[in-house]
Design an enzyme around this catalytic site. Structure first.
Site, PDB file in Angstrom:
ATOM      1  N   ARG A   1     -67.453  26.387  -5.460  1.00 52.10           N
ATOM      2  CA  ARG A   1     -67.641  26.385  -6.915  1.00 52.10           C
ATOM      3  C   ARG A   1     -68.337  25.071  -7.273  1.00 52.10           C
ATOM      4  O   ARG A   1     -67.698  24.009  -7.260  1.00 52.10           O
ATOM      5  CB  ARG A   1     -66.290  26.425  -7.638  1.00 52.10           C
TER       6      ARG A   1
ATOM      7  N   CYS B   1     -63.217  34.179  -9.812  1.00 49.01           N
ATOM      8  CA  CYS B   1     -64.636  34.254 -10.190  1.00 49.01           C
ATOM      9  C   CYS B   1     -64.835  35.248 -11.331  1.00 49.01           C
ATOM     10  O   CYS B   1     -65.674  35.038 -12.217  1.00 49.01           O
ATOM     11  CB  CYS B   1     -65.493  34.673  -8.990  1.00 49.01           C
TER      12      CYS B   1
HETATM   13  C1  BEZ Z   1     -61.310  33.884  -6.440  1.00 48.30           C
HETATM   14  O1  BEZ Z   1     -60.280  34.426  -6.852  1.00 48.30           O
HETATM   15  O2  BEZ Z   1     -62.336  33.906  -7.106  1.00 48.30           O
HETATM   16  C2  BEZ Z   1     -61.266  33.173  -5.128  1.00 48.30           C
HETATM   17  C3  BEZ Z   1     -60.071  32.618  -4.729  1.00 48.30           C
HETATM   18  C4  BEZ Z   1     -60.018  31.964  -3.508  1.00 48.30           C
HETATM   19  C5  BEZ Z   1     -61.150  31.874  -2.696  1.00 48.30           C
HETATM   20  C6  BEZ Z   1     -62.342  32.422  -3.134  1.00 48.30           C
HETATM   21  C7  BEZ Z   1     -62.410  33.073  -4.352  1.00 48.30           C
END
Ligand code: BEZ
Length: 221
Positions: free
Chosen positions: A126, A50
């Site tokens: 997402r 993110c």
């Molecule tokens: C992230 O790195 O943004 C992320 C990765 C896995 C699950 C949720 C967020």
């Protein structure tokens, strides 16, 4: 968490709502009338993928604005979490996040838009909603948690939507680098015999090129 409601679909009006953001309260879609907006949800603040997405969206923000398109982030975090995270991004990565981020800690917005997919999950998926200047949802996209999004594809979509509207054409795959018709644009399917005759006349005059009357394209102006 609020109970998940029937999520809106492409072609529906974006549901009216007042949201709390890092830039104060915003009324959607009203405050964006006359502009396109791209609302994107992320699983959570202070997560690595993110963070790369926020950094990249901010890097491309001017390009979105040049296309009359605003960005709005969203997750089920509190506003102070968003503020702390975006402050960290500015201090450590050198990018000030200039677009608002919705703090949807109670999951009200996420529930209305279908952004929480698993009954026992509290994180937003997402997702991307692209909404036009009249408040109509034009696209809804979902991505898995482990895959960061491609901002260039969203810019391509904004250019494609706008060209399609302005010129009444459709946009081929991988445009403007389509393997078959290169950067030209597609004539929408003929819907009557009269249309078919018109296509043939346009082809004879060299205004369009066709593989057949149902697969015609013309130069990208
Ligand atoms: C992230 O790195 O943004 C992320 C990765 C896995 C699950 C949720 C967020």
């Amino acid at each position: 968490m609020e109970e998940t409601q029937q999520m809106p679909l492409i072609g529906d009006e974006f549901p009216e709502m007042e949201v709390e953001t890092t830039q104060g309260k915003i009324s959607l879609p009203e405050d964006y009338e006359g502009k396109w907006f791209l609302l994107f949800s992320h699983p959570g603040d202070f997560t690595p993928v993110c963070t790369t997405e926020f950094y990249s969206f901010q890097k491309k923000y001017d390009q979105f604005r040049d296309l009359n398109t605003e960005l709005i982030g969203l997750s089920v975090d509190q506003v102070h979490s968003h503020l702390k995270w975006t402050e960290w991004i500015e201090d450590n990565l050198g990018e000030k996040i200039e677009f608002p981020v919705i703090a949807d800690a109670m999951g009200k917005v996420a529930g209305k838009l279908g952004l929480i997919h698993s009954a026992d999950d509290t994180a937003t998926v997402r997702a991307v909603f692209i909404v036009d200047p009249k408040g109509i949802i034009r696209s809804i996209l979902y991505y898995p948690a482990e895959l960061g999004r491609n901002m260039d594809e969203f810019l391509r979509m904004m250019k494609g939507f706008q060209k399609s509207e302005e010129e009444g054409v459709a946009i081929p795959a991988n445009w403007p680098e389509n393997e078959l018709v290169e950067d030209s644009v597609i004539m929408p399917p003929a819907s009557s015999e009269e249309d078919i005759e018109k296509r043939k006349e346009q082809e004879e005059k060299g205004e369009i090129e066709c593989f057949d009357w149902w697969l015609c394209h013309k130069e990208n102006k």
